[in-house]
Design a protein around this motif. Sequence first.
Motif, PDB file in Angstrom:
ATOM      1  N   ARG A  37       1.057  -1.214   0.155  1.00 35.32           N
ATOM      2  CA  ARG A  37       0.123   0.004  -0.185  1.00 35.32           C
ATOM      3  C   ARG A  37       0.906   1.249   0.004  1.00 35.32           C
ATOM      4  O   ARG A  37       0.538   2.348  -0.682  1.00 35.32           O
ATOM      5  N   GLU A  38       1.837   1.284   0.784  1.00 37.48           N
ATOM      6  CA  GLU A  38       2.972   2.516   0.732  1.00 37.48           C
ATOM      7  C   GLU A  38       3.481   2.760  -0.610  1.00 37.48           C
ATOM      8  O   GLU A  38       3.561   3.645  -1.053  1.00 37.48           O
ATOM      9  N   VAL A  39       3.812   1.503  -1.476  1.00 35.75           N
ATOM     10  CA  VAL A  39       4.317   1.695  -2.744  1.00 35.75           C
ATOM     11  C   VAL A  39       3.395   2.236  -3.477  1.00 35.75           C
ATOM     12  O   VAL A  39       3.584   3.211  -4.463  1.00 35.75           O
ATOM     13  N   ILE A  40       2.262   1.657  -3.476  1.00 32.45           N
ATOM     14  CA  ILE A  40       1.164   2.173  -4.583  1.00 32.45           C
ATOM     15  C   ILE A  40       0.800   3.866  -4.173  1.00 32.45           C
ATOM     16  O   ILE A  40       0.783   4.494  -5.101  1.00 32.45           O
ATOM     17  N   ARG A  41       0.781   3.865  -3.107  1.00 34.61           N
ATOM     18  CA  ARG A  41       0.706   5.465  -2.509  1.00 34.61           C
ATOM     19  C   ARG A  41       1.603   6.546  -3.112  1.00 34.61           C
ATOM     20  O   ARG A  41       1.516   7.296  -3.658  1.00 34.61           O
ATOM     21  N   GLU A  42       2.988   6.038  -3.029  1.00 29.60           N
ATOM     22  CA  GLU A  42       3.926   6.828  -3.463  1.00 29.60           C
ATOM     23  C   GLU A  42       4.140   7.030  -4.780  1.00 29.60           C
ATOM     24  O   GLU A  42       4.431   8.152  -5.391  1.00 29.60           O
ATOM     25  N   ASN A  43       3.662   5.670  -5.510  1.00 26.04           N
ATOM     26  CA  ASN A  43       3.705   5.828  -7.144  1.00 26.04           C
ATOM     27  C   ASN A  43       2.650   6.550  -7.561  1.00 26.04           C
ATOM     28  O   ASN A  43       2.859   7.232  -8.661  1.00 26.04           O
ATOM     29  N   LEU A  44       1.433   6.589  -6.966  1.00 23.36           N
ATOM     30  CA  LEU A  44       0.426   7.773  -7.264  1.00 23.36           C
ATOM     31  C   LEU A  44       0.697   9.062  -7.107  1.00 23.36           C
ATOM     32  O   LEU A  44       0.549   9.789  -8.121  1.00 23.36           O
ATOM     33  N   ASP A  45       1.547   9.331  -6.120  1.00 23.03           N
ATOM     34  CA  ASP A  45       1.714  10.664  -5.467  1.00 23.03           C
ATOM     35  C   ASP A  45       2.984  11.247  -6.696  1.00 23.03           C
ATOM     36  O   ASP A  45       2.958  12.269  -6.970  1.00 23.03           O
ATOM     37  N   THR A  46       3.963  10.366  -7.022  1.00 20.60           N
ATOM     38  CA  THR A  46       5.022  10.742  -8.096  1.00 20.60           C
ATOM     39  C   THR A  46       4.752  10.421  -9.262  1.00 20.60           C
ATOM     40  O   THR A  46       5.731  10.731 -10.281  1.00 20.60           O
ATOM     41  N   GLY A  47       3.671   9.859  -9.744  1.00 23.80           N
ATOM     42  CA  GLY A  47       3.307   9.544 -11.068  1.00 23.80           C
ATOM     43  C   GLY A  47       4.281   8.412 -11.703  1.00 23.80           C
ATOM     44  O   GLY A  47       4.225   8.165 -12.897  1.00 23.80           O
ATOM     45  N   ILE A  48       4.825   7.501 -10.792  1.00 23.48           N
ATOM     46  CA  ILE A  48       5.501   6.557 -11.351  1.00 23.48           C
ATOM     47  C   ILE A  48       4.253   5.440 -11.655  1.00 23.48           C
ATOM     48  O   ILE A  48       3.396   5.090 -10.992  1.00 23.48           O
ATOM     49  N   ASP A  49       4.322   4.767 -12.832  1.00 22.82           N
ATOM     50  CA  ASP A  49       3.336   4.014 -13.331  1.00 22.82           C
ATOM     51  C   ASP A  49       3.701   2.517 -13.292  1.00 22.82           C
ATOM     52  O   ASP A  49       3.653   1.493 -14.169  1.00 22.82           O
ATOM     53  N   ILE A  50       3.916   2.141 -12.115  1.00 24.14           N
ATOM     54  CA  ILE A  50       4.129   0.531 -11.433  1.00 24.14           C
ATOM     55  C   ILE A  50       3.451   0.155 -10.653  1.00 24.14           C
ATOM     56  O   ILE A  50       3.475   0.579  -9.381  1.00 24.14           O
ATOM     57  N   PHE A  51       2.205  -0.568 -11.044  1.00 26.00           N
ATOM     58  CA  PHE A  51       1.187  -0.832 -10.017  1.00 26.00           C
ATOM     59  C   PHE A  51       0.853  -2.282 -10.326  1.00 26.00           C
ATOM     60  O   PHE A  51       1.121  -2.989 -11.340  1.00 26.00           O
ATOM     61  N   PRO A  52       0.445  -2.825  -9.210  1.00 25.65           N
ATOM     62  CA  PRO A  52       0.037  -4.486  -9.399  1.00 25.65           C
ATOM     63  C   PRO A  52      -0.874  -4.808 -10.686  1.00 25.65           C
ATOM     64  O   PRO A  52      -1.180  -5.841 -10.980  1.00 25.65           O
ATOM     65  N   LEU A 122     -12.451 -13.268   4.399  1.00 27.78           N
ATOM     66  CA  LEU A 122     -13.387 -11.867   3.990  1.00 27.78           C
ATOM     67  C   LEU A 122     -14.527 -11.739   4.772  1.00 27.78           C
ATOM     68  O   LEU A 122     -14.963 -12.608   5.368  1.00 27.78           O
ATOM     69  N   TRP A 123     -14.769 -10.336   5.041  1.00 23.57           N
ATOM     70  CA  TRP A 123     -15.857  -9.733   5.988  1.00 23.57           C
ATOM     71  C   TRP A 123     -16.462  -8.973   5.095  1.00 23.57           C
ATOM     72  O   TRP A 123     -16.341  -7.763   5.145  1.00 23.57           O
ATOM     73  N   THR A 124     -17.563  -9.307   4.508  1.00 26.15           N
ATOM     74  CA  THR A 124     -18.393  -8.656   3.569  1.00 26.15           C
ATOM     75  C   THR A 124     -18.786  -7.122   4.138  1.00 26.15           C
ATOM     76  O   THR A 124     -18.947  -6.114   3.368  1.00 26.15           O
ATOM     77  N   GLU A 125     -19.468  -7.474   5.608  1.00 30.32           N
ATOM     78  CA  GLU A 125     -19.833  -6.089   6.118  1.00 30.32           C
ATOM     79  C   GLU A 125     -18.831  -4.933   6.268  1.00 30.32           C
ATOM     80  O   GLU A 125     -19.489  -3.965   6.487  1.00 30.32           O
ATOM     81  N   ILE A 126     -17.627  -5.104   6.223  1.00 32.81           N
ATOM     82  CA  ILE A 126     -16.745  -4.286   6.427  1.00 32.81           C
ATOM     83  C   ILE A 126     -15.801  -3.718   5.180  1.00 32.81           C
ATOM     84  O   ILE A 126     -15.099  -3.045   5.217  1.00 32.81           O
ATOM     85  N   TYR A 127     -15.991  -4.504   3.979  1.00 31.18           N
ATOM     86  CA  TYR A 127     -15.445  -4.424   2.966  1.00 31.18           C
ATOM     87  C   TYR A 127     -15.594  -3.237   2.526  1.00 31.18           C
ATOM     88  O   TYR A 127     -16.466  -2.485   1.987  1.00 31.18           O
ATOM     89  N   THR A 128     -14.515  -2.229   1.990  1.00 31.19           N
ATOM     90  CA  THR A 128     -14.631  -1.082   1.289  1.00 31.19           C
ATOM     91  C   THR A 128     -13.311  -1.019   0.288  1.00 31.19           C
ATOM     92  O   THR A 128     -12.190  -1.785   0.194  1.00 31.19           O
ATOM     93  N   GLN A 129     -13.488  -0.503  -0.885  1.00 28.15           N
ATOM     94  CA  GLN A 129     -12.476   0.089  -1.901  1.00 28.15           C
ATOM     95  C   GLN A 129     -11.991   1.517  -1.655  1.00 28.15           C
ATOM     96  O   GLN A 129     -12.716   2.111  -1.217  1.00 28.15           O
ATOM     97  N   ASP A 130     -10.784   1.652  -2.192  1.00 25.43           N
ATOM     98  CA  ASP A 130      -9.975   2.815  -2.200  1.00 25.43           C
ATOM     99  C   ASP A 130      -9.148   3.125  -3.131  1.00 25.43           C
ATOM    100  O   ASP A 130      -8.962   2.383  -4.135  1.00 25.43           O
ATOM    101  N   GLU A 131      -8.354   4.212  -3.036  1.00 27.55           N
ATOM    102  CA  GLU A 131      -7.433   4.375  -4.239  1.00 27.55           C
ATOM    103  C   GLU A 131      -6.316   3.257  -4.454  1.00 27.55           C
ATOM    104  O   GLU A 131      -5.829   3.046  -5.600  1.00 27.55           O
ATOM    105  N   GLU A 132      -5.961   2.809  -3.183  1.00 26.42           N
ATOM    106  CA  GLU A 132      -4.919   1.640  -3.341  1.00 26.42           C
ATOM    107  C   GLU A 132      -5.530   0.317  -3.432  1.00 26.42           C
ATOM    108  O   GLU A 132      -5.159  -0.660  -3.691  1.00 26.42           O
ATOM    109  N   ARG A 133      -6.639  -0.090  -2.971  1.00 26.52           N
ATOM    110  CA  ARG A 133      -7.459  -1.413  -3.107  1.00 26.52           C
ATOM    111  C   ARG A 133      -8.736  -1.184  -3.826  1.00 26.52           C
ATOM    112  O   ARG A 133      -9.853  -0.649  -3.889  1.00 26.52           O
ATOM    113  N   LYS A 134      -8.237  -1.609  -5.098  1.00 25.37           N
ATOM    114  CA  LYS A 134      -9.110  -1.819  -6.326  1.00 25.37           C
ATOM    115  C   LYS A 134     -10.123  -2.804  -6.509  1.00 25.37           C
ATOM    116  O   LYS A 134     -10.913  -2.678  -7.389  1.00 25.37           O
TER     117      LYS A 134
END
Length: 183
Positions: A37-52, A122-134
């Motif tokens: 998650r840290e790497v995804i966040r840093e890559n989003l912030d710096t424009g580096i296009d390396i994501f899972p 998996l716990w469907t009741e608490i599942y959410t998506q965000d910028e790093e969890r797609k």
Amino acid sequence: MAGNPYYIITGAPSTGKTSILNELRNRGFICHQEIAREVIRENLDTGIDIFPWNNMHGFSDLVLERMINLVKTFEPTTTQFLDRSMVDLIGYMKFANNPVPPHYIREALSVGYSKKVFFLPLWTEIYTQDEERKESIEEAEKIGNALAETYQSLGFDLIEVPHAPLNDRVSFILSECEQFQEL
């Protein structure tokens, strides 16, 4: 001490791992946040296009390098909790049907992680998506299954953490750690 004090907390995405680690940290334990998650966040912030989702191997190599560096800082007798591990990288590659480089397995097995791994299903009741969890909830379930299979195939024992209030989940984890059973 019966086992290595490096405990992994893993499982499907959005199952409460971060909340558990934050509570363990509040109780005085050394905890390490999820590096991916840290790497995804840093890559989003710096424009580096390396994501899972667009370059699994390039992304995994970045995460593995950081994980190797983190492990070098571990004190051999100090209990530590980790949000995911090198084994998760292998599980995610398997989920994505990508070949796993053999050095990933060697690195993961050489760390000395505790063989007891805390798995959050998996716990469907608490599942959410965000910028790093797609991932969709269906993908999250498949990821959880791939992770469980990967850990078990590498000789780890999964301890399923029940769906429960946060303090109960943390107490359950601590009750399963060997060094706290000896007190």
